[in-house]
Scaffold this motif. Sequence first.
Motif, PDB file in Angstrom:
ATOM      1  N   MET A  62       0.824  -1.204   0.000  1.00  0.00           N
ATOM      2  CA  MET A  62       0.000   0.000   0.000  1.00  0.00           C
ATOM      3  C   MET A  62       0.861   1.259   0.000  1.00  0.00           C
ATOM      4  SD  MET A  62      -3.014  -0.955  -0.551  1.00  0.00           S
ATOM      5  CE  MET A  62      -4.161   0.393  -0.303  1.00  0.00           C
ATOM      6  N   LYS A  63       1.964   1.184  -0.794  1.00  0.00           N
ATOM      7  CA  LYS A  63       2.733   2.395  -1.051  1.00  0.00           C
ATOM      8  C   LYS A  63       2.425   2.817  -2.480  1.00  0.00           C
ATOM      9  CE  LYS A  63       6.613   1.060   1.830  1.00  0.00           C
ATOM     10  NZ  LYS A  63       8.064   0.835   1.870  1.00  0.00           N
ATOM     11  N   ILE A  64       2.553   4.132  -2.716  1.00  0.00           N
ATOM     12  CA  ILE A  64       2.263   4.631  -4.056  1.00  0.00           C
ATOM     13  C   ILE A  64       3.482   4.446  -4.945  1.00  0.00           C
ATOM     14  CG2 ILE A  64       1.821   6.738  -5.367  1.00  0.00           C
ATOM     15  CD1 ILE A  64       0.053   7.629  -3.027  1.00  0.00           C
ATOM     16  N   GLU A  65       3.270   3.911  -6.147  1.00  0.00           N
ATOM     17  CA  GLU A  65       4.361   3.775  -7.106  1.00  0.00           C
ATOM     18  C   GLU A  65       3.855   4.181  -8.477  1.00  0.00           C
ATOM     19  OE1 GLU A  65       5.419  -0.374  -6.880  1.00  0.00           O
ATOM     20  OE2 GLU A  65       3.911  -0.950  -8.354  1.00  0.00           O
ATOM     21  N   PRO A  66       4.777   4.542  -9.400  1.00  0.00           N
ATOM     22  CA  PRO A  66       4.338   4.986 -10.723  1.00  0.00           C
ATOM     23  C   PRO A  66       3.770   3.822 -11.529  1.00  0.00           C
ATOM     24  CG  PRO A  66       6.697   5.320 -10.427  1.00  0.00           C
ATOM     25  CD  PRO A  66       6.232   4.520  -9.272  1.00  0.00           C
ATOM     26  N   ASP A  67       2.864   4.136 -12.447  1.00  0.00           N
ATOM     27  CA  ASP A  67       2.278   3.091 -13.273  1.00  0.00           C
ATOM     28  C   ASP A  67       2.332   3.538 -14.733  1.00  0.00           C
ATOM     29  OD1 ASP A  67       0.945   0.898 -14.185  1.00  0.00           O
ATOM     30  OD2 ASP A  67      -0.851   1.155 -12.990  1.00  0.00           O
ATOM     31  N   LEU A  68       1.370   4.341 -15.171  1.00  0.00           N
ATOM     32  CA  LEU A  68       1.446   4.881 -16.530  1.00  0.00           C
ATOM     33  C   LEU A  68       2.472   6.005 -16.594  1.00  0.00           C
ATOM     34  CD1 LEU A  68      -2.261   5.029 -17.745  1.00  0.00           C
ATOM     35  CD2 LEU A  68      -0.447   3.526 -18.555  1.00  0.00           C
ATOM     36  N   ALA A  69       2.766   6.595 -15.442  1.00  0.00           N
ATOM     37  CA  ALA A  69       3.826   7.593 -15.378  1.00  0.00           C
ATOM     38  C   ALA A  69       5.128   6.850 -15.082  1.00  0.00           C
ATOM     39  CB  ALA A  69       3.539   8.592 -14.275  1.00  0.00           C
ATOM     40  N   VAL A  70       6.265   7.416 -15.498  1.00  0.00           N
ATOM     41  CA  VAL A  70       7.531   6.829 -15.066  1.00  0.00           C
ATOM     42  C   VAL A  70       8.041   7.586 -13.857  1.00  0.00           C
ATOM     43  CG1 VAL A  70       8.250   5.735 -17.198  1.00  0.00           C
ATOM     44  CG2 VAL A  70       8.685   8.167 -16.863  1.00  0.00           C
ATOM     45  N   GLY A  71       7.423   8.711 -13.550  1.00  0.00           N
ATOM     46  CA  GLY A  71       7.822   9.490 -12.386  1.00  0.00           C
ATOM     47  C   GLY A  71       7.232  10.881 -12.500  1.00  0.00           C
ATOM     48  N   PHE A  72       7.485  11.684 -11.468  1.00  0.00           N
ATOM     49  CA  PHE A  72       6.999  13.059 -11.556  1.00  0.00           C
ATOM     50  C   PHE A  72       7.935  13.986 -10.826  1.00  0.00           C
ATOM     51  CE2 PHE A  72       5.110  11.232  -7.746  1.00  0.00           C
ATOM     52  CZ  PHE A  72       5.309  12.217  -6.797  1.00  0.00           C
ATOM     53  N   GLU A  73       7.889  15.249 -11.180  1.00  0.00           N
ATOM     54  CA  GLU A  73       8.615  16.252 -10.408  1.00  0.00           C
ATOM     55  C   GLU A  73       7.598  17.236  -9.863  1.00  0.00           C
ATOM     56  OE1 GLU A  73       9.854  19.101 -14.196  1.00  0.00           O
ATOM     57  OE2 GLU A  73      11.301  18.624 -12.633  1.00  0.00           O
ATOM     58  N   GLN A  74       8.029  17.878  -8.772  1.00  0.00           N
ATOM     59  CA  GLN A  74       7.110  18.796  -8.110  1.00  0.00           C
ATOM     60  C   GLN A  74       7.827  20.129  -7.926  1.00  0.00           C
ATOM     61  OE1 GLN A  74       5.799  17.495  -4.267  1.00  0.00           O
ATOM     62  NE2 GLN A  74       3.876  18.601  -4.419  1.00  0.00           N
TER      63      GLN A  74
END
Lengths: 319, 529
Positions: B92-104
Amino acid sequence: MGAGTMGRMVLLRLALTIPILLGVSVVAFMLMRALPGDFAQAAAGTTSISAEALDTIRRQLGIDRPLWEQYLAWLSGALVGDLGRSFVTKRPVAADLLPRFLVTAQLTAMAGVIAFVLGSATGLASARLRGSADWLVRGLNSLLLAVPNFVVATLIVLLFGLYFPSVGIFNYTPFMQDPLANLTSLLLPALSLGLTVSVTISENTRAAVLEVSSQDYVMVARAKGLPRRAILLHYLVRNALTPVITVAGLQLAALLGGSILIETIFTIPGMGQYLFDSVTTRDYPAIQAIVLVAATVVLLMNVAVDIAYARVDARVSYE
Amino acid sequence: MRDGEGMLEGLGEALSRGIERRTALRLLVMGGTLAASPRLLAQGAAPKRGGRLTIGADADPIGLDPVTTAAFSSYDFTSLLYTGLLRWNAEMKIEPDLAVGFEQPNETTYVFKLRSGVKFHNGKALDAEDVKATFDRIKDPASASPNATLFSNIKSVTVVDPLTVRFELSAPSATFLSFLATNPIGCITPRGVGDLATKPVGTGPFVFESYEPNQQFLLKANPNYYESGQPYLESVAFRFFKDQASLTTALRSKAIDMTWFKDPRVSAQIVRTSPDLVSAPGKTTRTFPVWMNMKDKPLNDVRVRRALSLAANRQACLQTVLGGSGKVAAMIPESHVGGYDGVGDMPYYKTDPAGAKALLAEAGYPNGIDLGEYIVVAANPLDVSCAQILQQQWAEAGIKVAIKPMETAPLLAMWVKGEYPTLLSVALSWSPDPDAIVSRLLSSNAYGKSMGMNDAELDAMIVGARAILDPAKRAAAYQQIQRRICDQAYVLDIYQYPLRWEAWWSYVKGYVPLASNIRSFVRTTWIDK
């Protein structure tokens, strides 16, 4: 009775079903809407959907309009064969309902045959044989009458599912795909549906046969030395059949009602399970269509019973 | 590791990194699926390909468009058909799926890089326009999307280039990523494709094949699925069993390979029938609350509500109804950030009928009080039996209630509008973020209004917690919120338990049940018969 009078009678009875059906449609329409909760709310469950979104769904489905307006719109569609679209599947209700109706029709017909054969055979046996056979049949009948059909169905599911899994209790197969497998898959559901009804038929057959047996003409037939077989076939059965047909015809409603539970337990995609789902999700167009179809079937069956009655019993005439 | 910690760390990881290295494009490591799922590795042998998994389902779907469906019964299918930018992993940790990652780049801006080469089931390539179109559709009032409320803090979605999309939020939000990771809420749908509700087109590991209502829902493996080698199964079939006895019989006779149960006692019983039946460890995701109509007398008096809380013996309810398979509950179940663990002290939780009587007397009811109808869901036997036990416990303190079991649809209508006389119970299922649960108590919220909530201090606490991005501080904030809810006895939570108890035959390998009861791990499942 002439064929002309008979024809008139049938037409009159058919004409009379129309106001009844109208009444049924009004009641079905109003009852469901009188219940609190609608499709939008039932589908949303406890999710935190906004009230505005729920209202949008209601507007799109037209269930926010005044009741009489909704009813007239539905009625004008129904008169030309358009029963509306299901809220759940978004497909025309008629298209969703037809295959399910055929499944239930088949199940009910099979259950009806089972009930009739089983009921009249045990009833006749119990009336003719008396003694311990009578005692056994009536004991079993009392038991079956006391145990509702859904309990019988659940017991059958447990018995065959756990100890005879090869029977494949949940393998419903459409008729067009494999007629033999289809008949086998419906046999146990039809049996559990038909058993309770067979009790009513059995008890009525027994009573009718006993009553007819004590009639003077049977005594005369016996006195003049007719063979037992001839008395049974020509005097007893024919005369005892009249009340049994009436009862059997009226039991159709019980069979249709019972199909809701039996289809749900055996996971058969018939009209009964469709009704159960539609009521739970408040799928108004589907509920209305099912009630209308079921009412039509029961009414037509009653007309058919009247006709059969006249055919079997020479004393009945509709002049 | 406890569930609550798992999720907490997941959020923490995803969020804190985003803040620390605001401008660096951060690629969350892929392949994390296996690394993060020791249970998958522990099962050893290499997956076998092919075969069909047959799942017993207890309800038909209501629509298959993730943007418009609100029905839990649809999630079984959307979770195999669609995927989103992010997802929950086995812990139940969040991981990327259709995204390969994100920046904020700042607290209110998220820039997602999409995977390249992803194809929808109709053969069209996924790009940033589809992401934008999905969120446009969610926001369009005509869609009546249940997700619109959850994503109401999205100010804009902008396509930067075909594989980059930027989300601007109106305020810092700790809930945004949780919702994005949750199927079907964050699922991406193809633009310009109509009628997804009946002809679903997604990017998920399985493709829609056929659906016969009440009978069977058939899916086949997506040959173009983006995770190499997956899915292992050739097809997945759902078969529908509305009757609990039929469902258990189907599992025991192997007519189905896998299913779930609503009642822990049924599940425990079934699993005992064979050593080859596997039961998922229960994760508490669902709470059983008693909602109160506080708009009027007598429940607008906090003393009466506190008396109800004091007179209740939560532990006894838990033992009798669930056979101990659960925990005592507060507002937020343990599997959430800041969730209550069932043992910590909460105000007015210690059973004290004498104290309850004293409070009632103080409130002007020295001879006890008749609260009239207590409305419960008739279709849920667990709810009804808990209500009966509460009825007895309250009676000891001089509080009388008459239990009225009701059909679900009218009960929900009453609950939403706050039209129940005094008490009503309807269980709350897993939701992706604790905010979704406590927001119901805001005085500005429709639910809050229907109950008669009017607590400015609590409102401020709830709104404040939304913007706390530090996971530890956020968890502490939710503990405070729950404490206040218990102290004021706005909602009487009795126990928490898993929404569904999953069970399957041991020849089903590689499957991981999630606290959310979303079956996304069918993608790594294989059959070893």
